[in-house]
Enzyme design. Structure first.
Site, PDB file in Angstrom:
ATOM      1  N   ASP A 185       0.907  -1.141   0.000  1.00  0.00           N
ATOM      2  CA  ASP A 185       0.000   0.000   0.000  1.00  0.00           C
ATOM      3  C   ASP A 185       0.948   1.193   0.000  1.00  0.00           C
ATOM      4  O   ASP A 185       1.594   1.475   1.025  1.00  0.00           O
ATOM      5  CB  ASP A 185      -0.868   0.004   1.258  1.00  0.00           C
ATOM      6  CG  ASP A 185      -1.837   1.171   1.243  1.00  0.00           C
ATOM      7  OD1 ASP A 185      -1.427   2.281   0.848  1.00  0.00           O
ATOM      8  OD2 ASP A 185      -2.994   0.986   1.630  1.00  0.00           O
ATOM      9  N   HIS A 186       1.056   1.886  -1.125  1.00  0.00           N
ATOM     10  CA  HIS A 186       2.155   2.863  -1.216  1.00  0.00           C
ATOM     11  C   HIS A 186       2.007   4.015  -0.225  1.00  0.00           C
ATOM     12  O   HIS A 186       2.972   4.695   0.083  1.00  0.00           O
ATOM     13  CB  HIS A 186       2.340   3.370  -2.657  1.00  0.00           C
ATOM     14  CG  HIS A 186       1.359   4.424  -3.081  1.00  0.00           C
ATOM     15  ND1 HIS A 186       0.084   4.128  -3.492  1.00  0.00           N
ATOM     16  CD2 HIS A 186       1.462   5.767  -3.163  1.00  0.00           C
ATOM     17  CE1 HIS A 186      -0.539   5.252  -3.798  1.00  0.00           C
ATOM     18  NE2 HIS A 186       0.268   6.266  -3.617  1.00  0.00           N
ATOM     19  N   HIS A 215      -5.866   2.805   1.258  1.00  0.00           N
ATOM     20  CA  HIS A 215      -5.201   3.997   1.784  1.00  0.00           C
ATOM     21  C   HIS A 215      -5.949   4.645   2.964  1.00  0.00           C
ATOM     22  O   HIS A 215      -5.355   4.938   3.996  1.00  0.00           O
ATOM     23  CB  HIS A 215      -5.025   5.047   0.682  1.00  0.00           C
ATOM     24  CG  HIS A 215      -4.404   4.510  -0.571  1.00  0.00           C
ATOM     25  ND1 HIS A 215      -3.432   3.532  -0.566  1.00  0.00           N
ATOM     26  CD2 HIS A 215      -4.601   4.821  -1.881  1.00  0.00           C
ATOM     27  CE1 HIS A 215      -3.073   3.268  -1.808  1.00  0.00           C
ATOM     28  NE2 HIS A 215      -3.765   4.027  -2.632  1.00  0.00           N
TER      29      HIS A 215
HETATM   30  C1  BG6 Z   1      -3.622   4.858  -6.162  1.00  0.00           C
HETATM   31  C2  BG6 Z   1      -4.961   4.912  -6.816  1.00  0.00           C
HETATM   32  O1  BG6 Z   1      -3.533   3.764  -5.293  1.00  0.00           O
HETATM   33  O2  BG6 Z   1      -3.410   6.052  -5.413  1.00  0.00           O
HETATM   34  C3  BG6 Z   1      -5.076   6.137  -7.718  1.00  0.00           C
HETATM   35  O3  BG6 Z   1      -5.152   3.731  -7.602  1.00  0.00           O
HETATM   36  C4  BG6 Z   1      -4.738   7.387  -6.943  1.00  0.00           C
HETATM   37  O4  BG6 Z   1      -6.373   6.248  -8.275  1.00  0.00           O
HETATM   38  C5  BG6 Z   1      -3.411   7.233  -6.207  1.00  0.00           C
HETATM   39  O5  BG6 Z   1      -4.661   8.467  -7.866  1.00  0.00           O
HETATM   40  C6  BG6 Z   1      -3.155   8.403  -5.296  1.00  0.00           C
HETATM   41  O6  BG6 Z   1      -1.860   8.313  -4.785  1.00  0.00           O
HETATM   42  P1  BG6 Z   1      -1.055   9.605  -4.312  1.00  0.00           P
HETATM   43  O7  BG6 Z   1       0.239   9.064  -3.816  1.00  0.00           O
HETATM   44  O8  BG6 Z   1      -0.912  10.500  -5.518  1.00  0.00           O
HETATM   45  O9  BG6 Z   1      -1.891  10.248  -3.258  1.00  0.00           O
END
Ligand code: BG6
Length: 493
Positions: free
Chosen positions: A184-185, A247
């Site tokens: 989960d980044h 997230h």
């Molecule tokens: C991803 C989603 O996991 O997270 C995307 O699939 C989203 O739809 C993105 O745009 C948002 O990530 P960040 O790091 O830009 O907040």
């Protein structure tokens, strides 16, 4: 590399989906930066696998172009030329066991027939994970005889509870849980990890971090961007699966969890699972009043979107964590595409003073803003006496900005940290099987009510707004409102 968790063997990172977007945008820039910081294992190589046919040189050229376009840091060709020989490519089909046998032979050759560690990275849709894992297993590439074997799985992990359970079953057939790293980044983001440090590396917050002092919590992950050529993936998936199951619920667990005994993967993840388990899954009646689903105006005209699509691009939820710390404290979560601003914020609103000695004043409660992106920092709003008045108060702000405290570009890309942790065998920032399933068990009833009963009805919002009126009503019914605009004003100061 002097990190003791590297065992001195050659490490091969195999990327499935190597010709894709994620590899070019995130994985290679992150691995290259780790290399420049001397954090990769001393002996390592990266082998791309995918349907596109590349020679090693073409693959390197393709990645170099990606670096020029996407890397968020300056680099020299000299550095790249030292890094690039570590890159190799092997074309093949994910469903062909024969291609995996050939991959195995190629890897053994690249590893000089010696023991080596292998990190398999699935930069692909989850529907392909089982076939790849089966093929790796069938060609005997997952046994840890003479070096570790780990598998990194990109999100989304399943599309509902049943598919997540099934996927876990399939990967567990060939791998132990401690070999699996579900990404989960958001957990790789510095500011997200800092939630734990703010709470547990200080003593001033924890005594008031509970239902006695906190009125409610708001978690907003707003995106200014729309679908960005991902409509094919997004339509039918929607914001709840794309952002909440992972997230937003992860952010909630970090705000709400009890202090873990240590930073170890099992202690940390046990506490997160406890938070998720303390949230009562919603009944259809609760879904009707405690959730909002909406679509931005014009969504159905987007390319690759069905003209009658009911996929939500915005959602808001009110959740309760039913434990001693949080009973009765609402957690309001919202996220959407095509909103007014890109901002990820957690706002903790404290309770109002119980009585006031300043009769003229409507007391404003204190708020603590954890600004996760883009203006990374923390802000505390409190009241001060306005000078030269008898008893007037004014809201003031104490703040901390990452760039002021640590310098510009102090914050690395989230994938850097996650790749490093996977290489070092630290799964703290990856989600465990039970955690993913518990999160789905909360999202599933909402999806079912939305998709089967079409309740609540799908609201519409103007692109560039903060979402539909229904999103405001969710809080207004409780006598509250979203505080992000106020918080943004604090940030702008
Ligand atoms: C991803 C989603 O996991 O997270 C995307 O699939 C989203 O739809 C993105 O745009 C948002 O990530 P960040 O790091 O830009 O907040």
């Amino acid at each position: 590399m002097n990190n003791p968790s590297y065992n001195g063997l050659l490490t091969t990172i195999i990327i499935f989906g190597a010709s894709g977007d994620l590899t070019q945008r995130k994985l290679i820039p992150s691995l290259f930066n780790l290399f420049r910081k001397r954090r990769t294992p001393k002996k390592f190589q990266i082998v791309g696998f995918g349907g596109t046919v590349f020679t090693d040189d073409q693959f390197r050229e393709h990645l170099y172009k990606g670096m020029k376009q996407f890397a968020e840091y300056e680099f020299t060709d000299e550095d790249w030329n030292i890094f690039a020989p570590n890159l190799h490519y092997h074309p093949g089909k994910y469903t062909e066991t024969g291609d995996f046998a050939k991959l195995g032979e190629a890897l053994t050759k690249l590893e000089n027939n010696d023991n080596a560690n292998r990190l398999f990275y699935m930069a692909l849709p989850p529907t392909l994970f089982p076939a790849i894992i089966d093929n790796l297993n069938a060609t005997n590439q997952l046994h840890e005889n003479g070096g570790w074997r780990r598998v990194v799985l990109e999100k989304p992990f399943g599309t509902d509870l049943a598919s997540a359970i099934e996927l876990n079953k399939q990967v567990h057939k060939a791998l132990n849980e401690n070999q699996i790293y579900r990404i989960d980044h958001y957990l790789g983001k510095e500011t997200v990890q800092n939630i734990l440090f703010t709470r547990f590396a200080n003593t001033i917050f924890e005594p008031i971090w509970n239902r006695n002092y906190i009125d409610h919590v708001q978690i907003t992950v707003a995106e200014k961007v729309g679908l960005e050529h991902r409509a094919g993936f997004y339509d039918g998936v929607g914001v709840l699966r794309d952002m909440f199951q992972n997230h937003l619920l992860q952010l909630l667990t970090l705000v709400a969890m009890e202090p873990p005994a240590s930073f170890s993967a099992s202690h940390l993840r046990n506490e997160k699972v406890k938070v998720l388990s303390a949230i009562q899954p919603m009944t259809p009646e609760q879904v009707a009043v405690c959730s909002v689903r909406a679509q931005y105006k014009g969504y159905r005209n987007e390319e690759q979107v069905k003209s009658n699509s009911t996929t939500p691009t915005y959602a808001a939820l009110r959740l309760f964590v039913n434990n001693w710390r949080w009973k009765g404290v609402p957690f309001y979560l919202r996220s959407g595409k095509n909103l007014a601003e890109k901002t990820t914020q957690i706002i903790i609103q404290f309770k109002e003073p119980p009585t006031t000695m300043f009769p003229m004043q409507a007391m404003k409660p204190n708020i603590l803003v954890l600004s996760l992106q883009p203006d990374e920092g923390i802000h505390l709003r409190f009241e001060a006496k306005a000078p030269d008045t008898v008893n007037e108060t004014r809201s003031v702000d104490m703040d901390f900005h990452y760039d002021e405290a640590f310098g510009k570009s102090a914050i690395p890309e989230a994938y850097e940290r996650l790749l490093l942790d996977a290489l070092q065998g630290d799964a703290s920032l990856f989600t465990r099987a039970d955690e993913v399933e518990t999160a789905w068990s909360l999202i599933d009833p909402i999806l079912q009510t939305w998709e089967t009963h079409q309740t609540p009805s799908l609201a519409v919002y103007r692109p560039g707004s903060w979402g539909p009126p229904e999103g405001y009503d969710l809080l207004a019914r409780d006598g509250r409102r979203w505080l992000n605009e106020e918080a943004s004003m604090m940030l702008d100061k």
